[in-house]
Design an enzyme around this catalytic site. Structure first.
Site, short mmCIF file in Angstrom:
data_model
loop_
_atom_site.label_atom_id
_atom_site.label_comp_id
_atom_site.label_asym_id
_atom_site.label_seq_id
_atom_site.Cartn_x
_atom_site.Cartn_y
_atom_site.Cartn_z
N CYS A 241 -1.64 14.15 -6.62
CA CYS A 241 -1.10 13.40 -5.48
C CYS A 241 -0.59 12.07 -6.02
O CYS A 241 -1.33 11.34 -6.68
CB CYS A 241 -2.23 13.20 -4.46
SG CYS A 241 -1.77 12.19 -3.07
N CYS B 223 -7.53 11.62 1.61
CA CYS B 223 -6.32 11.34 2.34
C CYS B 223 -6.45 10.07 3.19
O CYS B 223 -7.42 9.91 3.92
CB CYS B 223 -6.06 12.53 3.25
SG CYS B 223 -4.36 12.79 3.50
N CYS C 188 2.60 0.23 2.20
CA CYS C 188 3.44 1.08 3.06
C CYS C 188 3.81 0.30 4.31
O CYS C 188 3.00 -0.46 4.84
CB CYS C 188 2.68 2.36 3.44
SG CYS C 188 3.70 3.50 4.41
N GLU D 280 -2.45 4.02 -6.83
CA GLU D 280 -3.44 5.03 -7.16
C GLU D 280 -2.80 6.41 -7.17
O GLU D 280 -1.86 6.69 -6.42
CB GLU D 280 -4.58 4.99 -6.15
CG GLU D 280 -5.36 3.71 -6.26
CD GLU D 280 -6.38 3.53 -5.15
OE1 GLU D 280 -7.42 2.92 -5.41
OE2 GLU D 280 -6.15 3.99 -4.02
N CYS E 16 0.50 3.33 10.03
CA CYS E 16 -0.33 4.29 10.77
C CYS E 16 -1.76 3.73 10.87
O CYS E 16 -2.30 3.24 9.87
CB CYS E 16 -0.33 5.65 10.06
SG CYS E 16 1.33 6.28 9.77
N CYS F 189 -4.79 4.71 8.39
CA CYS F 189 -4.47 4.85 6.96
C CYS F 189 -4.67 3.53 6.21
O CYS F 189 -4.11 2.50 6.59
CB CYS F 189 -3.04 5.32 6.80
SG CYS F 189 -2.53 5.39 5.07
S1 SF4 Z 1 -0.17 7.73 6.56
FE1 SF4 Z 1 -0.33 5.78 5.40
S2 SF4 Z 1 0.93 6.05 3.59
FE2 SF4 Z 1 1.53 7.66 5.06
S3 SF4 Z 1 3.22 6.77 6.24
FE3 SF4 Z 1 1.37 6.30 7.40
S4 SF4 Z 1 0.74 4.23 6.66
FE4 SF4 Z 1 2.21 5.07 5.16
#
Ligand code: SF4
Length: 382
Positions: A126, A357, A133, A92, A137, A140
């Site tokens: 963006c 975000c 990923c 995206e 985190c 996220c």
């Molecule tokens: S915030 Fe999301 S996209 Fe960014 S490093 Fe952490 S897990 Fe990866």
């Protein structure tokens, strides 16, 4: 820069060299580069100043390009584009039109947003750098299913080429933030090449000041970025806590590069005069939003040239975590303002289309076990 085996991501110099194999004059290489990088034309059939023979050879070499398969427009005019890559994976990218300076301030590391053109709306885009990923985190959505694969440099800049066709006549791309799906510095080579392509004078010729790389804190690659681009590219750091143990609970990368190492890398980043590093701080209710947390941030960042963006967490699937209430957000901000920091609360943009975000997600993917295991349990702190 390492030579690219990603033909759409060739520099003009590499295209000129490649023209030897095609039996063409070198200047044709410049034309191809401009079609792709300046005009955003990904299909060789549409490169009308090239011979039919060259277009056919190019089609064969370049293969299928990515395409936009869906566009969601938010009530606030934020647009999220779902891009399908040639192998069927989807990422995206988000267009954030901004009519006033605050938005650019909040989203980018560029304090000088450049000349204004009356009647035009500046757009910050963006972009994603990985499918999924690996960083995990806990707040996220992009990391929910882990890392599927790195994106190539041509796929990274391809998001900008595709989006250029979705811009309204009065809109102009002014900034690019590498803050979409993925950790850009975990895919360093492709990210660095994307920067080279975007800033090349024969292409879009963007100023590196208008590009911001956002990282969860990969220390060696921060050093490398600073050296490779002489500190010209904007840097944004996802901080989210000023205490090692509690940052590790939110961001496992902190175990590998704890705060002392990260702060050392920020001090050494060869920032250009008058510029600041952007600190991103996602406020997660009960996890990192107390006044003590705010004081810890102020102590940690004292004397660093930074500005701080507070981002009330956007709710995501498979997680009970959420944002604090507005009063708590403003109290947190006040502590940092009292300590003389430039501190903004990022407006929530596009959350009605999950374009905000931390909400960019691989659709249809189930969360992996690590993501679920890391979700905080029990009573939140006061
Ligand atoms: S915030 Fe999301 S996209 Fe960014 S490093 Fe952490 S897990 Fe990866």
């Amino acid at each position: 820069m390492i030579a690219s085996n990603d033909p759409r991501a060739r520099t003009p110099e590499e295209w000129r060299e490649a023209m030897g194999d095609f039996g063409e004059a070198p200047y044709r290489g410049d034309q191809i580069f401009q079609w792709i990088q300046k005009k955003g034309v990904l299909d060789p059939a549409a490169m009308t100043n090239l011979s039919k023979t060259l277009r056919d050879k190019l089609s064969e070499e370049l293969g299928d390009a990515a395409r936009v398969v869906r566009e969601h427009r938010s009530e606030d005019d934020t647009r999220k584009l779902l891009v399908e890559l040639a192998d069927g994976n989807q990422v995206e990218t988000v267009l954030l039109p901004s009519g006033h300076k605050l938005d650019a301030d909040a989203a980018t590391a560029d304090d000088d947003d450049g000349p204004r053109h009356p009647g035009t709306t500046r757009v910050t885009q963006c972009i994603s750098t990985q499918v999924g990923c690996a960083m995990g985190c806990v707040f996220c959505a992009s990391g929910i299913a882990g890392l599927k694969r790195h994106m190539t440099a041509s796929e990274i800049v391809g998001q900008i080429q595709l989006a250029s066709r979705q811009l309204e006549p009065n809109e102009r791309l002014s900034h690019v933030v590498f803050m979409g799906m993925g950790e850009p510095l975990h895919n360093y080579e492709a990210t660095a090449r994307a920067i080279t392509l975007l800033t090349h004078e024969k292409g879009l010729g963007m100023s590196p000041r208008r590009l911001t790389i956002s990282t969860s804190g990969l220390v060696p690659e921060i050093e490398r970025l600073g050296a490779d681009f002489d500190g010209q590219v904007g840097l944004a750091i996802s901080l989210h806590n000023a205490n090692d143990e509690r940052r590790s609970a939110l961001m496992p990368i902190n175990d590998r590069y704890p705060l002392r190492e990260l702060m050392g890398a920020l001090r050494r980043y060869p920032l250009r005069r008058g510029r600041r590093i952007t600190i991103e701080y996602t406020l997660v209710s009960g996890q990192n939003d107390s006044l003590d947390d705010a004081r810890g941030v102020a102590r940690l960042l004292a004397r660093l040239p930074v500005k701080i963006n507070l981002i009330p967490m956007n709710p995501i699937e498979h997680s009970d975590l959420g944002p604090p209430d507005t009063k708590r957000v403003l109290a947190f901000q006040q502590v940092l303002r009292d300590a003389d920091f430039h501190c903004f609360v990022r407006r929530r943009r596009g959350d009605d289309v999950s374009a905000a975000c931390g909400q960019l997600v691989m659709l249809g993917h189930e969360p992996n076990k690590q993501f679920l295991r890391r979700q905080p349990r029990g009573e939140p702190e006061e």
